[in-house]
Write a protein that holds these residues in place. Structure first.
Motif, short mmCIF file in Angstrom:
data_model
loop_
_atom_site.label_atom_id
_atom_site.label_comp_id
_atom_site.label_asym_id
_atom_site.label_seq_id
_atom_site.Cartn_x
_atom_site.Cartn_y
_atom_site.Cartn_z
N GLY A 112 45.09 101.37 80.29
CA GLY A 112 45.94 100.70 79.32
C GLY A 112 45.33 100.57 77.93
O GLY A 112 45.84 99.83 77.10
N SER A 113 44.27 101.31 77.67
CA SER A 113 43.60 101.19 76.37
C SER A 113 44.26 102.01 75.27
O SER A 113 44.39 101.55 74.14
N PHE A 114 44.64 103.26 75.58
CA PHE A 114 45.12 104.17 74.53
C PHE A 114 46.45 104.79 74.88
O PHE A 114 46.67 105.21 76.01
N THR A 115 47.31 104.84 73.87
CA THR A 115 48.56 105.61 73.96
C THR A 115 48.47 106.68 72.89
O THR A 115 48.03 106.41 71.78
N LEU A 116 48.88 107.90 73.24
CA LEU A 116 48.80 109.02 72.30
C LEU A 116 50.21 109.44 71.90
O LEU A 116 51.08 109.62 72.75
N SER A 117 50.41 109.57 70.58
CA SER A 117 51.71 110.03 70.09
C SER A 117 51.51 110.92 68.87
O SER A 117 50.41 111.03 68.34
N ALA A 118 52.59 111.52 68.44
CA ALA A 118 52.58 112.34 67.23
C ALA A 118 53.73 111.89 66.35
O ALA A 118 54.73 111.39 66.84
N ALA A 119 53.56 112.06 65.05
CA ALA A 119 54.60 111.68 64.10
C ALA A 119 54.84 112.84 63.14
O ALA A 119 53.98 113.70 62.97
N ARG A 120 55.99 112.85 62.52
CA ARG A 120 56.33 113.95 61.61
C ARG A 120 55.48 113.92 60.35
O ARG A 120 54.99 114.94 59.92
N CYS A 121 55.36 112.77 59.68
CA CYS A 121 54.58 112.72 58.45
C CYS A 121 54.25 111.28 58.10
O CYS A 121 55.11 110.42 58.14
#
Length: 159
Positions: A112-121
């Motif tokens: 539960g420490s890290f969540t990984l995501s990506a964003a457009r800009c």
């Protein structure tokens, strides 16, 4: 979390916004702040209490990228995938983070420490490639820099 505490918290949050006009986003933000995300149970209760169709609440929650429908980790790492970041190596940064954390994009580590995501800009093209950990932005990132940055947040390399 049992339903009663969620219901009590939702009632308290709704009471902060007495005007029916424009309060839904604020209520959703406050619920997410309390729960860490917008659970199905919370959205159903809110739908009933505000007499707003559940589909409308899901539309809002999925339209705005700052809302989460799944529980997130203590630290959310977001990799900017805008054009400048992409050209300067963001895909390699994202792949390295996946390997280091042992998760895919959109997932949370088992502790539960890290969540990984990506964003457009992020709009920080001058310091591309860029990652953000919660509200802190790191620029000119290389894959080699990632272990030392993650260690600041308690990450430990698996041996």
């Amino acid at each position: 979390m049992s339903q009663e505490p969620i219901e009590e918290k939702i009632d308290e949050i709704i009471s902060r916004y007495p005007s029916p006009t424009g309060r839904v986003l604020s209520v959703l933000e406050d619920i997410q702040e309390v729960e860490g995300y917008l659970s199905k149970e919370a959205l159903k209760l809110l739908s009933k209490k505000l007499k707003i169709p559940l589909a409308n609440l899901y539309s809002l929650a999925t339209f705005y990228s700052f809302f989460n429908l799944k529980a997130v980790g203590t630290y959310t790492i977001t990799v900017c995938m805008g054009t400048a970041c992409h050209v300067k190596g963001a895909p390699r940064v994202l792949e390295t983070l996946k390997k280091l954390l042992g998760i895919d994009e959109g997932e949370t580590t088992s502790d539960g420490s890290f969540t990984l995501s990506a964003a457009r800009c992020f709009g920080a093209c001058s310091i591309a490639p860029v990652i953000k950990i919660n509200d802190r932005v790191y620029g000119h990132i290389t894959p080699e820099m990632l272990p030392s940055i993650l260690k600041i947040y308690g990450w430990r390399e698996k041996k």
